[in-house]
Scaffold this motif. Structure first.
Motif, mmCIF file in Angstrom:
data_model
loop_
_atom_site.group_PDB
_atom_site.id
_atom_site.type_symbol
_atom_site.label_atom_id
_atom_site.label_comp_id
_atom_site.label_asym_id
_atom_site.label_seq_id
_atom_site.Cartn_x
_atom_site.Cartn_y
_atom_site.Cartn_z
ATOM 1 N N VAL A 44 -25.839 -15.487 61.965
ATOM 2 C CA VAL A 44 -25.908 -16.432 60.848
ATOM 3 C C VAL A 44 -24.942 -16.017 59.749
ATOM 4 C CG1 VAL A 44 -27.378 -17.369 59.030
ATOM 5 C CG2 VAL A 44 -28.271 -17.131 61.355
ATOM 6 N N LEU A 45 -24.895 -14.728 59.424
ATOM 7 C CA LEU A 45 -23.972 -14.243 58.393
ATOM 8 C C LEU A 45 -22.527 -14.536 58.763
ATOM 9 C CD1 LEU A 45 -25.399 -10.764 57.283
ATOM 10 C CD2 LEU A 45 -25.107 -12.797 55.862
ATOM 11 N N THR B 203 -21.378 -16.797 60.923
ATOM 12 C CA THR B 203 -21.139 -18.241 60.943
ATOM 13 C C THR B 203 -20.980 -18.779 59.534
ATOM 14 O OG1 THR B 203 -22.429 -18.445 62.981
ATOM 15 C CG2 THR B 203 -22.049 -20.456 61.715
ATOM 16 N N ASN B 204 -21.829 -18.291 58.628
ATOM 17 C CA ASN B 204 -21.758 -18.730 57.237
ATOM 18 C C ASN B 204 -20.405 -18.378 56.622
ATOM 19 O OD1 ASN B 204 -22.936 -19.863 54.864
ATOM 20 N ND2 ASN B 204 -23.273 -17.791 54.082
ATOM 21 N N VAL C 53 -17.687 -20.666 58.061
ATOM 22 C CA VAL C 53 -17.748 -22.020 57.495
ATOM 23 C C VAL C 53 -17.086 -22.044 56.126
ATOM 24 C CG1 VAL C 53 -19.323 -23.765 56.556
ATOM 25 C CG2 VAL C 53 -19.755 -22.760 58.808
ATOM 26 N N LEU C 54 -17.374 -21.031 55.303
ATOM 27 C CA LEU C 54 -16.770 -20.972 53.970
ATOM 28 C C LEU C 54 -15.253 -20.818 54.052
ATOM 29 C CD1 LEU C 54 -19.309 -18.714 52.014
ATOM 30 C CD2 LEU C 54 -18.930 -21.172 51.736
ATOM 31 N N HIS D 108 -13.545 -24.069 55.108
ATOM 32 C CA HIS D 108 -13.724 -25.250 54.249
ATOM 33 C C HIS D 108 -12.380 -25.648 53.627
ATOM 34 C CE1 HIS D 108 -15.356 -27.966 51.262
ATOM 35 N NE2 HIS D 108 -16.564 -27.825 51.818
ATOM 36 N N TYR E 285 -19.401 -22.319 47.375
ATOM 37 C CA TYR E 285 -19.472 -20.863 47.445
ATOM 38 C C TYR E 285 -20.875 -20.365 47.074
ATOM 39 C CZ TYR E 285 -14.493 -19.980 48.188
ATOM 40 O OH TYR E 285 -13.241 -19.897 48.734
ATOM 41 N N ASP F 147 -23.757 -21.915 47.323
ATOM 42 C CA ASP F 147 -24.702 -22.219 48.396
ATOM 43 C C ASP F 147 -24.544 -21.233 49.558
ATOM 44 O OD1 ASP F 147 -26.709 -24.034 49.602
ATOM 45 O OD2 ASP F 147 -25.096 -24.399 51.053
ATOM 46 N N GLY F 148 -23.291 -20.925 49.905
ATOM 47 C CA GLY F 148 -23.041 -19.969 50.990
ATOM 48 C C GLY F 148 -23.534 -18.576 50.651
ATOM 49 N N ARG G 141 -27.358 -18.402 50.934
ATOM 50 C CA ARG G 141 -27.784 -18.289 52.337
ATOM 51 C C ARG G 141 -27.537 -16.879 52.858
ATOM 52 N NH1 ARG G 141 -25.368 -23.449 53.025
ATOM 53 N NH2 ARG G 141 -23.550 -22.454 53.985
ATOM 54 N N SER G 142 -26.384 -16.313 52.520
ATOM 55 C CA SER G 142 -26.060 -14.959 52.974
ATOM 56 C C SER G 142 -27.033 -13.949 52.382
ATOM 57 C CB SER G 142 -24.626 -14.592 52.580
ATOM 58 O OG SER G 142 -23.693 -15.420 53.246
#
Length: 277
Positions: free
Chosen positions: A70-71, A73-74, A77-78, A81, A89, A91-92, A95-96
């Motif tokens: 997940v880390l 992938t996150n 994605v950033l 972008h 940033y 939001d990412g 999540r991290s």
């Protein structure tokens, strides 16, 4: 000398990763037969320990892989972008941080379990009622957020010889589970009692209960069933480990349709000093 030479040869042939060999001596002097039997028993224990370590490594690797994925992938994605904004940033990063918090909790619990297996208990007189009160005080914030009530039952004091730090951790794990898994607006009760042989702490919730076929599985590392609830899956295994280190155990019973919920019963073997002698 033939039986002794066989013992020596098997000892030389055993590798660090192959513990399947056994002496299996069936004739020779009684002293050598006893030595060979003890050697085989030691190999059985080493093989069991090695298998347990391999299983723990596999389970831990599997459990850590998901949050690490997940880390990664996150982050990807950033980075991919086309026009990231401050909000993207933020939001990412949130999540991290959530995933990193879970990773830290897993590692902390793994360290607790490892230290628990290695440490020697420091058993001193401690009041289990006071231990339970302290645990409930720390659980009040989480319980209030879920509109749950916490209560304590037992004598004025329940003093016995325990390793207070580890027992506090075990009771805290049970209360934390009860608050997290119990339905909002219900109650959690901690009951403390003493018998001539045991100190008993029972944590009861008013949740949906645990099916009979899953009641032992809840004590397996990382097992959380089908519940989508935050946690590491190590709280109950650690609590049972602590109970068994004290000569007791941790068991669970589930309620009935009319009286739902679970009761986790933590028992600790009392020492002679507790009984006044």
């Amino acid at each position: 000398m033939a039986p002794i030479n066989r013992v020596r040869k098997v000892a030389q042939d055993i590798g660090g990763t192959d513990l399947s060999r056994r002496i299996g001596l069936d004739h020779g002097p009684p002293e050598v037969l006893a030595l060979a039997a003890e050697f085989d028993a030691m190999l059985d224990r080493l093989a069991l320990a090695a298998a347990t370590q391999r299983r723990l490594l596999e389970e831990t690797s599997h459990e850590l892989r998901s949050p690490l994925t997940v880390l990664m992938t996150n982050a990807e994605v950033l980075l991919a972008h086309p026009r990231p904004t401050l909000e993207v940033y933020r939001d990412g990063l949130l999540r991290s941080r959530s995933v990193a918090t879970r990773l830290r909790a897993i590692i902390d619990d793994l360290l607790t379990e490892a230290r628990g297996r290695a440490r020697t208990l420091d058993r001193r007189p401690a009041d289990l009622m006071e231990v339970a009160r302290g645990v409930l005080r720390h659980a009040e914030v989480l319980a209030a957020g879920r509109r749950m009530t916490l209560s304590l039952e037992g004598p004025q004091e329940a003093v016995c010889g325990v390793d207070e730090a580890t027992v506090t951790r075990a009771v805290a794990n049970l209360v934390d589970n009860a608050v997290r898994y119990g339905p909002e607006g219900t109650s959690v009760t901690v009951a403390v009692g003493l018998t001539p042989e045991l100190a008993v702490v029972t944590v009861t919730d008013r949740g949906t209960g645990i099916p009979e076929e899953e009641r032992e599985r809840v004590f397996e590392r990382f097992w959380r069933g089908h519940r989508d609830v935050p946690g590491t899956g190590l709280g109950l295994p650690i609590a049972r480990q602590i109970a068994r280190a004290h000569g007791g155990d941790l068991t669970v019973t589930s309620g009935t349709p009319t009286v739902p919920g679970c009761a986790f019963r933590l028992t600790l073997r009392r020492t002679r000093a507790d009984a006044g002698g």
